[in-house]
Design a protein around this motif. Structure first.
Motif, PDB file in Angstrom:
ATOM      1  N   GLU A  36      57.726  30.895  52.195  1.00 27.55           N
ATOM      2  CA  GLU A  36      58.521  29.932  52.957  1.00 27.55           C
ATOM      3  C   GLU A  36      59.802  30.631  53.422  1.00 27.55           C
ATOM      4  OE1 GLU A  36      59.307  26.356  50.886  1.00 27.55           O
ATOM      5  OE2 GLU A  36      57.190  25.889  50.493  1.00 27.55           O
ATOM      6  N   GLY A  37      60.103  30.496  54.680  1.00 22.56           N
ATOM      7  CA  GLY A  37      61.285  31.159  55.240  1.00 22.56           C
ATOM      8  C   GLY A  37      60.920  32.490  55.849  1.00 22.56           C
ATOM      9  N   HIS A  38      60.768  33.515  55.020  1.00 20.92           N
ATOM     10  CA  HIS A  38      60.410  34.828  55.535  1.00 20.92           C
ATOM     11  C   HIS A  38      59.794  35.658  54.410  1.00 20.92           C
ATOM     12  CE1 HIS A  38      64.797  34.788  54.499  1.00 20.92           C
ATOM     13  NE2 HIS A  38      64.373  35.710  53.648  1.00 20.92           N
ATOM     14  N   GLY A  39      59.111  36.705  54.805  1.00 16.71           N
ATOM     15  CA  GLY A  39      58.499  37.586  53.833  1.00 16.71           C
ATOM     16  C   GLY A  39      57.078  37.180  53.472  1.00 16.71           C
ATOM     17  N   SER A  40      56.498  37.931  52.592  1.00 16.29           N
ATOM     18  CA  SER A  40      55.113  37.692  52.190  1.00 16.29           C
ATOM     19  C   SER A  40      54.942  38.016  50.712  1.00 16.29           C
ATOM     20  CB  SER A  40      54.157  38.549  53.033  1.00 16.29           C
ATOM     21  OG  SER A  40      54.500  39.922  52.936  1.00 16.29           O
ATOM     22  N   THR A  41      53.823  37.563  50.162  1.00 12.87           N
ATOM     23  CA  THR A  41      53.485  37.803  48.760  1.00 12.87           C
ATOM     24  C   THR A  41      52.061  38.311  48.669  1.00 12.87           C
ATOM     25  OG1 THR A  41      54.983  36.089  47.923  1.00 12.87           O
ATOM     26  CG2 THR A  41      53.162  36.754  46.488  1.00 12.87           C
ATOM     27  N   PHE A  42      51.898  39.444  48.016  1.00 11.86           N
ATOM     28  CA  PHE A  42      50.563  40.003  47.780  1.00 11.86           C
ATOM     29  C   PHE A  42      50.251  39.845  46.293  1.00 11.86           C
ATOM     30  CE2 PHE A  42      51.619  41.774  51.803  1.00 11.86           C
ATOM     31  CZ  PHE A  42      50.409  42.002  52.447  1.00 11.86           C
ATOM     32  N   ARG A  43      49.166  39.151  46.002  1.00  9.94           N
ATOM     33  CA  ARG A  43      48.749  38.906  44.616  1.00  9.94           C
ATOM     34  C   ARG A  43      47.485  39.710  44.319  1.00  9.94           C
ATOM     35  NH1 ARG A  43      47.819  33.381  41.150  1.00  9.94           N
ATOM     36  NH2 ARG A  43      50.075  33.302  41.478  1.00  9.94           N
ATOM     37  N   PHE A  44      47.482  40.373  43.157  1.00 10.82           N
ATOM     38  CA  PHE A  44      46.274  41.078  42.745  1.00 10.82           C
ATOM     39  C   PHE A  44      46.006  40.809  41.274  1.00 10.82           C
ATOM     40  CE2 PHE A  44      49.680  44.102  41.904  1.00 10.82           C
ATOM     41  CZ  PHE A  44      49.354  44.624  40.657  1.00 10.82           C
ATOM     42  N   SER A  45      44.742  40.854  40.908  1.00 10.53           N
ATOM     43  CA  SER A  45      44.336  40.657  39.525  1.00 10.53           C
ATOM     44  C   SER A  45      43.414  41.792  39.114  1.00 10.53           C
ATOM     45  CB  SER A  45      43.619  39.313  39.352  1.00 10.53           C
ATOM     46  OG  SER A  45      42.425  39.285  40.119  1.00 10.53           O
ATOM     47  N   LEU A  46      43.399  42.089  37.816  1.00  8.73           N
ATOM     48  CA  LEU A  46      42.516  43.105  37.256  1.00  8.73           C
ATOM     49  C   LEU A  46      41.714  42.478  36.132  1.00  8.73           C
ATOM     50  CD1 LEU A  46      44.987  46.148  36.951  1.00  8.73           C
ATOM     51  CD2 LEU A  46      43.595  45.469  38.918  1.00  8.73           C
ATOM     52  N   ALA A  47      40.430  42.816  36.055  1.00  7.83           N
ATOM     53  CA  ALA A  47      39.572  42.263  35.012  1.00  7.83           C
ATOM     54  C   ALA A  47      39.946  42.833  33.652  1.00  7.83           C
ATOM     55  CB  ALA A  47      38.099  42.546  35.318  1.00  7.83           C
ATOM     56  N   SER A  48      39.582  42.110  32.592  1.00  5.92           N
ATOM     57  CA  SER A  48      39.837  42.569  31.236  1.00  5.92           C
ATOM     58  C   SER A  48      38.915  43.730  30.879  1.00  5.92           C
ATOM     59  CB  SER A  48      39.629  41.430  30.242  1.00  5.92           C
ATOM     60  OG  SER A  48      38.259  41.034  30.233  1.00  5.92           O
ATOM     61  N   LYS A  49      39.240  44.410  29.779  1.00  4.66           N
ATOM     62  CA  LYS A  49      38.418  45.531  29.323  1.00  4.66           C
ATOM     63  C   LYS A  49      37.000  45.074  29.020  1.00  4.66           C
ATOM     64  CE  LYS A  49      38.225  49.166  25.787  1.00  4.66           C
ATOM     65  NZ  LYS A  49      38.940  49.776  24.634  1.00  4.66           N
ATOM     66  N   ALA A  50      36.861  43.886  28.384  1.00  2.00           N
ATOM     67  CA  ALA A  50      35.523  43.379  28.040  1.00  2.00           C
ATOM     68  C   ALA A  50      34.709  43.111  29.296  1.00  2.00           C
ATOM     69  CB  ALA A  50      35.654  42.105  27.205  1.00  2.00           C
ATOM     70  N   SER A  51      35.357  42.554  30.335  1.00  2.00           N
ATOM     71  CA  SER A  51      34.640  42.271  31.572  1.00  2.00           C
ATOM     72  C   SER A  51      34.200  43.543  32.263  1.00  2.00           C
ATOM     73  CB  SER A  51      35.516  41.434  32.510  1.00  2.00           C
ATOM     74  OG  SER A  51      35.852  40.199  31.911  1.00  2.00           O
ATOM     75  N   LEU A  52      35.085  44.547  32.272  1.00  2.47           N
ATOM     76  CA  LEU A  52      34.728  45.813  32.904  1.00  2.47           C
ATOM     77  C   LEU A  52      33.618  46.510  32.139  1.00  2.47           C
ATOM     78  CD1 LEU A  52      38.239  47.214  33.865  1.00  2.47           C
ATOM     79  CD2 LEU A  52      36.445  46.488  35.425  1.00  2.47           C
ATOM     80  N   ALA A  53      33.613  46.379  30.798  1.00  4.21           N
ATOM     81  CA  ALA A  53      32.574  47.029  29.995  1.00  4.21           C
ATOM     82  C   ALA A  53      31.213  46.424  30.270  1.00  4.21           C
ATOM     83  CB  ALA A  53      32.901  46.893  28.504  1.00  4.21           C
ATOM     84  N   ALA A  54      31.193  45.150  30.718  1.00  5.78           N
ATOM     85  CA  ALA A  54      29.915  44.485  31.007  1.00  5.78           C
ATOM     86  C   ALA A  54      29.360  44.890  32.357  1.00  5.78           C
ATOM     87  CB  ALA A  54      30.078  42.962  30.960  1.00  5.78           C
ATOM     88  N   GLU A  55      30.196  45.518  33.186  1.00  8.08           N
ATOM     89  CA  GLU A  55      29.751  45.939  34.496  1.00  8.08           C
ATOM     90  C   GLU A  55      29.089  47.304  34.425  1.00  8.08           C
ATOM     91  OE1 GLU A  55      29.879  44.294  37.314  1.00  8.08           O
ATOM     92  OE2 GLU A  55      30.826  42.562  36.406  1.00  8.08           O
ATOM     93  N   PRO A  56      28.114  47.589  35.328  1.00  7.39           N
ATOM     94  CA  PRO A  56      27.532  48.924  35.372  1.00  7.39           C
ATOM     95  C   PRO A  56      28.550  49.916  35.851  1.00  7.39           C
ATOM     96  CG  PRO A  56      26.755  47.606  37.216  1.00  7.39           C
ATOM     97  CD  PRO A  56      27.539  46.674  36.326  1.00  7.39           C
ATOM     98  N   SER A  57      28.540  51.118  35.296  1.00 11.67           N
ATOM     99  CA  SER A  57      29.513  52.133  35.686  1.00 11.67           C
ATOM    100  C   SER A  57      29.215  52.642  37.072  1.00 11.67           C
ATOM    101  CB  SER A  57      29.473  53.302  34.696  1.00 11.67           C
ATOM    102  OG  SER A  57      28.191  53.886  34.681  1.00 11.67           O
ATOM    103  N   GLY A  58      30.268  53.173  37.712  1.00 12.96           N
ATOM    104  CA  GLY A  58      30.109  53.751  39.045  1.00 12.96           C
ATOM    105  C   GLY A  58      30.811  52.933  40.060  1.00 12.96           C
TER     106      GLY A  58
END
Length: 338
Positions: A316-338
């Motif tokens: 509101e007014g001026h400027g911008s907001t960039f939001r990012f999220s990162l998965a937890s270690k457990a979630s990443l471990a469940a994903e296939p590598s690569g």
């Protein structure tokens, strides 16, 4: 009779034989069997018959106990196998789900790479045409002995070479995302401090200020996180107006899963073109701001490598907001590598 009934009432299946001198009275015979007896013997007794019966009943009881033990073991084995089959089915379903997601990811990646290659080819041709055109004009002027415009032609050629160099560097950086070490425990606050140090010259040149919240340790790739914050904070410093020195805030929204925002007071962006800003070579601002349009695309690739998401909104007014999220270690471990 009461003792026999009490024994059987407590679940103790013992072989009970009634021996009596009162003869085979029908009511007593019936009650003895009703109370759980396996035989009713009236005197006079034949000791050999009695001994044989007791031995047979004892043998039957022991065999019955053995059968019950075997049945219990068999039931346990069946349950173990049932659980193993269920676990195998769940594991198989997880593998299929991972394969489906990996296939979808590869298809999406192939589409993105094809689009990237086409756009890169298109953007590289621009400075090449500039260099070729002015080089030809410069050659004609030299042949004609006319050198008045030579400096401006040479400057145009240099500008084309610089732009091509930036494009090539950006393409190399894009291709390098995903390389540079394994995942591990990374102090995000320390990474942010390194980025602020790297951007010190830009901060001093613009009179800007960067505020960083206390940030947690996360499971991530250090090199990629450094690129992510360098691009987001660097953009926030770059895209500002002369009226307002840049003010940038890297703030923690949540620690689990990690969610952060980079908030600035800059020029913002065209909301109608917001969906394009994370695409390769997307430029939402004019030539007054240098860039090749790959920074946010690299950010999206890094965030996706970490199982997260990235988005942008106008303040509101001026400027911008960039939001990012990162998965937890457990979630990443469940994903296939690569």
């Amino acid at each position: 009779f009461e003792i026999a009934e009490a024994i059987n009432a407590h679940g103790r299946e013992l072989p009970i034989v009634f021996v009596t001198a009162s003869g085979e009275r029908p009511d007593q015979v019936r009650r003895s069997y009703d109370s759980g007896a396996i035989d009713y013997i009236a005197k006079p007794l034949n000791p050999y018959v009695l001994r044989a019966k007791v031995a047979a009943f004892a043998r039957m009881w022991r065999n019955n106990q053995h059968v019950e033990v075997l049945n219990a073991r068999l039931a346990a084995e069946i349950e173990v196998r049932r659980e193993a089959e269920a676990a195998s089915t769940r594991s198989h379903e997880r593998v299929l789900d991972l394969l489906r997601r990996r296939t979808d990811e590869l298809e999406r990646s192939n589409v993105e790479l094809e689009s990237f290659a086409q756009q890169a080819s298109h953007d590289l041709r621009g400075p090449l045409r500039t260099i070729a055109g002015f080089a030809a004009v410069l050659a004609e002027d030299v042949d004609a002995g006319v050198f008045g415009e030579a400096p401006s032609h040479a400057e145009a050629i240099r500008h084309g070479v610089d732009r091509m160099t930036r494009l090539i560097d950006g393409i190399m950086e894009f291709g390098g995302v995903g390389e540079g070490g394994d995942f591990g425990e990374v102090n995000l606050g320390q990474v942010a401090a390194e980025v602020v140090t790297d951007l010190r010259a830009d901060i001093e040149r613009t009179g800007g200020q960067v505020v960083v919240d206390e940030l947690p340790t996360v499971y991530a790739n250090h090199s990629q996180l450094h690129r992510l914050l360098l691009n987001l904070i660097g953009n926030a410093l770059k895209y500002h107006t002369a009226e307002r020195p840049p003010r940038v805030h890297l703030r923690l929204v949540s620690a689990e899963p990690l969610t952060c925002e980079v908030v600035d007071n800059g020029v913002g962006f065209d909301a109608e073109r917001a969906s394009q800003m994370f695409e390769p070579f997307a430029r939402l601002h004019g030539r007054e701001f240098e860039g090749i349009g790959l920074g946010l695309n690299i950010c999206r690739k890094i965030v996706r490598n970490h199982g997260g998401q990235i988005s942008a909104r106008l303040n509101e007014g001026h400027g911008s907001t960039f939001r990012f999220s990162l998965a937890s270690k457990a979630s990443l471990a469940a994903e296939p590598s690569g």
